[in-house]
Scaffold this motif. Sequence first.
Motif, PDB file in Angstrom:
ATOM      1  N   MET A   1      -6.289  21.822   5.657  1.00 59.19           N
ATOM      2  CA  MET A   1      -5.359  21.440   4.165  1.00 59.19           C
ATOM      3  C   MET A   1      -6.485  20.043   3.309  1.00 59.19           C
ATOM      4  O   MET A   1      -6.869  20.379   1.989  1.00 59.19           O
ATOM      5  N   ALA A   2      -6.953  19.409   3.741  1.00 57.64           N
ATOM      6  CA  ALA A   2      -7.629  17.941   3.305  1.00 57.64           C
ATOM      7  C   ALA A   2      -9.618  18.301   3.008  1.00 57.64           C
ATOM      8  O   ALA A   2      -9.734  17.850   2.100  1.00 57.64           O
ATOM      9  N   ALA A   3      -9.350  19.070   3.961  1.00 57.65           N
ATOM     10  CA  ALA A   3     -10.656  19.666   3.571  1.00 57.65           C
ATOM     11  C   ALA A   3     -11.054  20.642   2.407  1.00 57.65           C
ATOM     12  O   ALA A   3     -11.979  20.460   1.859  1.00 57.65           O
ATOM     13  N   PHE A   4     -10.080  21.290   2.370  1.00 58.54           N
ATOM     14  CA  PHE A   4     -10.176  22.164   1.253  1.00 58.54           C
ATOM     15  C   PHE A   4      -9.528  21.486  -0.307  1.00 58.54           C
ATOM     16  O   PHE A   4     -10.202  22.316  -0.871  1.00 58.54           O
TER      17      PHE A   4
ATOM     18  N   SER B   1     -20.601  29.295 -12.524  1.00 57.57           N
ATOM     19  CA  SER B   1     -21.658  30.751 -11.334  1.00 57.57           C
ATOM     20  C   SER B   1     -22.792  29.482 -10.595  1.00 57.57           C
ATOM     21  O   SER B   1     -22.872  30.439  -9.621  1.00 57.57           O
ATOM     22  N   GLN B   2     -23.210  29.115 -11.253  1.00 61.15           N
ATOM     23  CA  GLN B   2     -24.240  28.045 -10.194  1.00 61.15           C
ATOM     24  C   GLN B   2     -23.559  27.475  -9.301  1.00 61.15           C
ATOM     25  O   GLN B   2     -24.423  27.483  -8.116  1.00 61.15           O
ATOM     26  N   ILE B   3     -22.881  26.540  -9.384  1.00 62.31           N
ATOM     27  CA  ILE B   3     -21.466  26.340  -8.572  1.00 62.31           C
ATOM     28  C   ILE B   3     -21.681  27.128  -7.258  1.00 62.31           C
ATOM     29  O   ILE B   3     -21.974  27.074  -5.472  1.00 62.31           O
ATOM     30  N   LEU B   4     -20.942  28.613  -7.876  1.00 61.25           N
ATOM     31  CA  LEU B   4     -20.385  28.964  -6.373  1.00 61.25           C
ATOM     32  C   LEU B   4     -21.553  29.846  -6.009  1.00 61.25           C
ATOM     33  O   LEU B   4     -21.678  29.843  -4.410  1.00 61.25           O
ATOM     34  N   VAL B   5     -22.697  29.802  -6.879  1.00 65.66           N
ATOM     35  CA  VAL B   5     -24.345  30.459  -5.884  1.00 65.66           C
ATOM     36  C   VAL B   5     -24.295  29.209  -4.591  1.00 65.66           C
ATOM     37  O   VAL B   5     -24.455  29.407  -4.052  1.00 65.66           O
ATOM     38  N   LEU B   6     -24.234  28.176  -4.821  1.00 63.83           N
ATOM     39  CA  LEU B   6     -25.533  27.338  -4.621  1.00 63.83           C
ATOM     40  C   LEU B   6     -24.487  26.698  -3.511  1.00 63.83           C
ATOM     41  O   LEU B   6     -25.101  26.430  -2.012  1.00 63.83           O
ATOM     42  N   ARG B   7     -22.700  26.515  -3.291  1.00 60.99           N
ATOM     43  CA  ARG B   7     -22.114  26.568  -2.511  1.00 60.99           C
ATOM     44  C   ARG B   7     -21.871  27.339  -1.077  1.00 60.99           C
ATOM     45  O   ARG B   7     -21.697  27.333  -0.502  1.00 60.99           O
ATOM     46  N   GLY B   8     -22.245  28.584  -2.458  1.00 57.99           N
ATOM     47  CA  GLY B   8     -21.680  29.671  -1.425  1.00 57.99           C
ATOM     48  C   GLY B   8     -22.915  30.036  -0.159  1.00 57.99           C
ATOM     49  O   GLY B   8     -22.718  30.643   0.961  1.00 57.99           O
TER      50      GLY B   8
ATOM     51  N   LEU C   1     -22.019  18.945  -3.375  1.00 53.87           N
ATOM     52  CA  LEU C   1     -22.049  20.800  -3.601  1.00 53.87           C
ATOM     53  C   LEU C   1     -22.819  21.025  -1.278  1.00 53.87           C
ATOM     54  O   LEU C   1     -22.035  22.110  -1.373  1.00 53.87           O
ATOM     55  N   THR C   2     -23.440  20.643  -0.986  1.00 53.08           N
ATOM     56  CA  THR C   2     -23.422  20.275  -0.386  1.00 53.08           C
ATOM     57  C   THR C   2     -22.266  20.289   0.677  1.00 53.08           C
ATOM     58  O   THR C   2     -21.963  20.715   1.587  1.00 53.08           O
ATOM     59  N   ALA C   3     -21.459  18.881   0.534  1.00 56.57           N
ATOM     60  CA  ALA C   3     -20.637  18.776   1.205  1.00 56.57           C
ATOM     61  C   ALA C   3     -19.332  19.151   0.736  1.00 56.57           C
ATOM     62  O   ALA C   3     -18.703  19.629   1.835  1.00 56.57           O
ATOM     63  N   ALA C   4     -19.458  19.823  -0.325  1.00 52.53           N
ATOM     64  CA  ALA C   4     -18.355  20.953  -0.781  1.00 52.53           C
ATOM     65  C   ALA C   4     -18.393  22.215   0.699  1.00 52.53           C
ATOM     66  O   ALA C   4     -17.331  22.343   0.916  1.00 52.53           O
ATOM     67  N   ALA C   5     -19.770  22.618   0.351  1.00 45.50           N
ATOM     68  CA  ALA C   5     -19.920  23.578   1.315  1.00 45.50           C
ATOM     69  C   ALA C   5     -19.136  23.422   2.845  1.00 45.50           C
ATOM     70  O   ALA C   5     -18.797  24.381   3.576  1.00 45.50           O
ATOM     71  N   CYS C   6     -19.388  21.880   3.228  1.00 45.58           N
ATOM     72  CA  CYS C   6     -19.014  22.073   4.468  1.00 45.58           C
ATOM     73  C   CYS C   6     -17.324  21.562   4.607  1.00 45.58           C
ATOM     74  O   CYS C   6     -17.276  22.078   5.895  1.00 45.58           O
ATOM     75  N   PHE C   7     -17.255  21.221   3.658  1.00 41.39           N
ATOM     76  CA  PHE C   7     -15.142  21.438   3.796  1.00 41.39           C
ATOM     77  C   PHE C   7     -15.470  22.217   3.851  1.00 41.39           C
ATOM     78  O   PHE C   7     -13.927  22.657   4.120  1.00 41.39           O
ATOM     79  N   ILE C   8     -15.306  23.467   3.116  1.00 40.94           N
ATOM     80  CA  ILE C   8     -15.104  24.612   3.043  1.00 40.94           C
ATOM     81  C   ILE C   8     -14.898  25.189   4.518  1.00 40.94           C
ATOM     82  O   ILE C   8     -14.639  26.317   5.123  1.00 40.94           O
ATOM     83  N   PHE C   9     -16.275  24.825   4.850  1.00 44.64           N
ATOM     84  CA  PHE C   9     -16.147  25.269   6.281  1.00 44.64           C
ATOM     85  C   PHE C   9     -15.433  25.262   7.468  1.00 44.64           C
ATOM     86  O   PHE C   9     -14.612  26.001   7.876  1.00 44.64           O
ATOM     87  N   GLY C  10     -15.787  24.110   6.957  1.00 45.92           N
ATOM     88  CA  GLY C  10     -14.373  22.618   7.583  1.00 45.92           C
ATOM     89  C   GLY C  10     -13.143  23.668   7.719  1.00 45.92           C
ATOM     90  O   GLY C  10     -12.526  23.646   8.677  1.00 45.92           O
ATOM     91  N   GLY C  11     -12.474  23.546   6.493  1.00 47.70           N
ATOM     92  CA  GLY C  11     -11.331  24.544   6.004  1.00 47.70           C
ATOM     93  C   GLY C  11     -10.651  25.799   7.156  1.00 47.70           C
ATOM     94  O   GLY C  11      -9.973  25.668   7.673  1.00 47.70           O
ATOM     95  N   TYR C  12     -12.309  26.480   6.606  1.00 50.12           N
ATOM     96  CA  TYR C  12     -11.776  27.794   7.426  1.00 50.12           C
ATOM     97  C   TYR C  12     -12.028  28.105   8.611  1.00 50.12           C
ATOM     98  O   TYR C  12     -11.006  28.514   9.302  1.00 50.12           O
ATOM     99  N   LEU C  13     -12.470  27.203   9.477  1.00 46.88           N
ATOM    100  CA  LEU C  13     -12.740  27.011  10.818  1.00 46.88           C
ATOM    101  C   LEU C  13     -11.574  26.421  11.284  1.00 46.88           C
ATOM    102  O   LEU C  13     -10.493  26.486  12.262  1.00 46.88           O
TER     103      LEU C  13
END
Length: 294
Positions: A15-18, A35-42, A211-223
């Motif tokens: 929950m903290a990561a998300f 849309s650009q955020i979704l692509v770069l973070r994705g 954006l890179t940090a956001a992607a890492c947090f998304i990954f950490g949240g999923y994990l």
Amino acid sequence: MTPNQTGALLMMGAMAAFTFNDTLVKAVGDALPLSQILVLRGLVASLLIFGLARFQGSLRLSLSRRDWGLVALRCLAEAGATFCFLTALMRMPIANITAVLQMLPLTITLGAALLFQEPVGWRRMLAILAGFCGMLLIVRPGPEGFDVASLYALGAVAFVTLRDLSTRRMSAQVPSMLVTLTASLTVLAFGGVLSLGQDWQPVAVDQWVMLTAAACFIFGGYLCSVMTMRVGDVATVSPFRYSGLLWALILGWLVFGDWPDALTLLGGSLVVGAGLFTLYREHRQSRLARAANG
């Protein structure tokens, strides 16, 4: 540590990561189109998820047609939920949209009752009603009706409910990381299609970092979410999902200077209380059912 303590920590970590991801996306959202955020973070998130899925050997494609259909439905719901949630996030305080999302245990219970005829007693129905009253205190429709941000927030709840209900119908043979990877790739593709009609903006160094940090947090949240389901009792661990609202309150105040008013806090308390009661009743009913069958 006991398995339940480990599971609780993992749930709070997820929950903290998300929530940190949401904060970073909201911070960069004023300068870059969604849309650009979704692509770069994705791109970054999908690469990280692919690496973990391959390491775990979760890239098994030999699923039944029914499971692939449910995976496809879940992916479409994920894309809709991401778009609605992030659109609402750009227009309303992070604590408000997070509080609305705490409706999910209630809407999933209601959806399971309506679609799958799962039994729901009068106590849980009253809890669902109380949760919807709390939601109305948060979004507060005026005489002219809901504003656009509230509609997107409710759309996110509807899509996430569909996503989670479809997940519940998948067989145990479907790897969790495969589902996560397909969902991430779908959101990435959705962002790419959406960006075709928009002009991309130059990305500054600090925006790349966020954006890179956001992607890492998304990954950490999923994990953490996947690991949570592998340890501890789900009924004991699930209530710690509401720690995300505390993170949203703190980060919303520290980063954006937002603090919900009294009605929003009351509504959020009603939603959380109703959700906790629903989780308690579901746990109690499942325990009684096991005792009757055992």
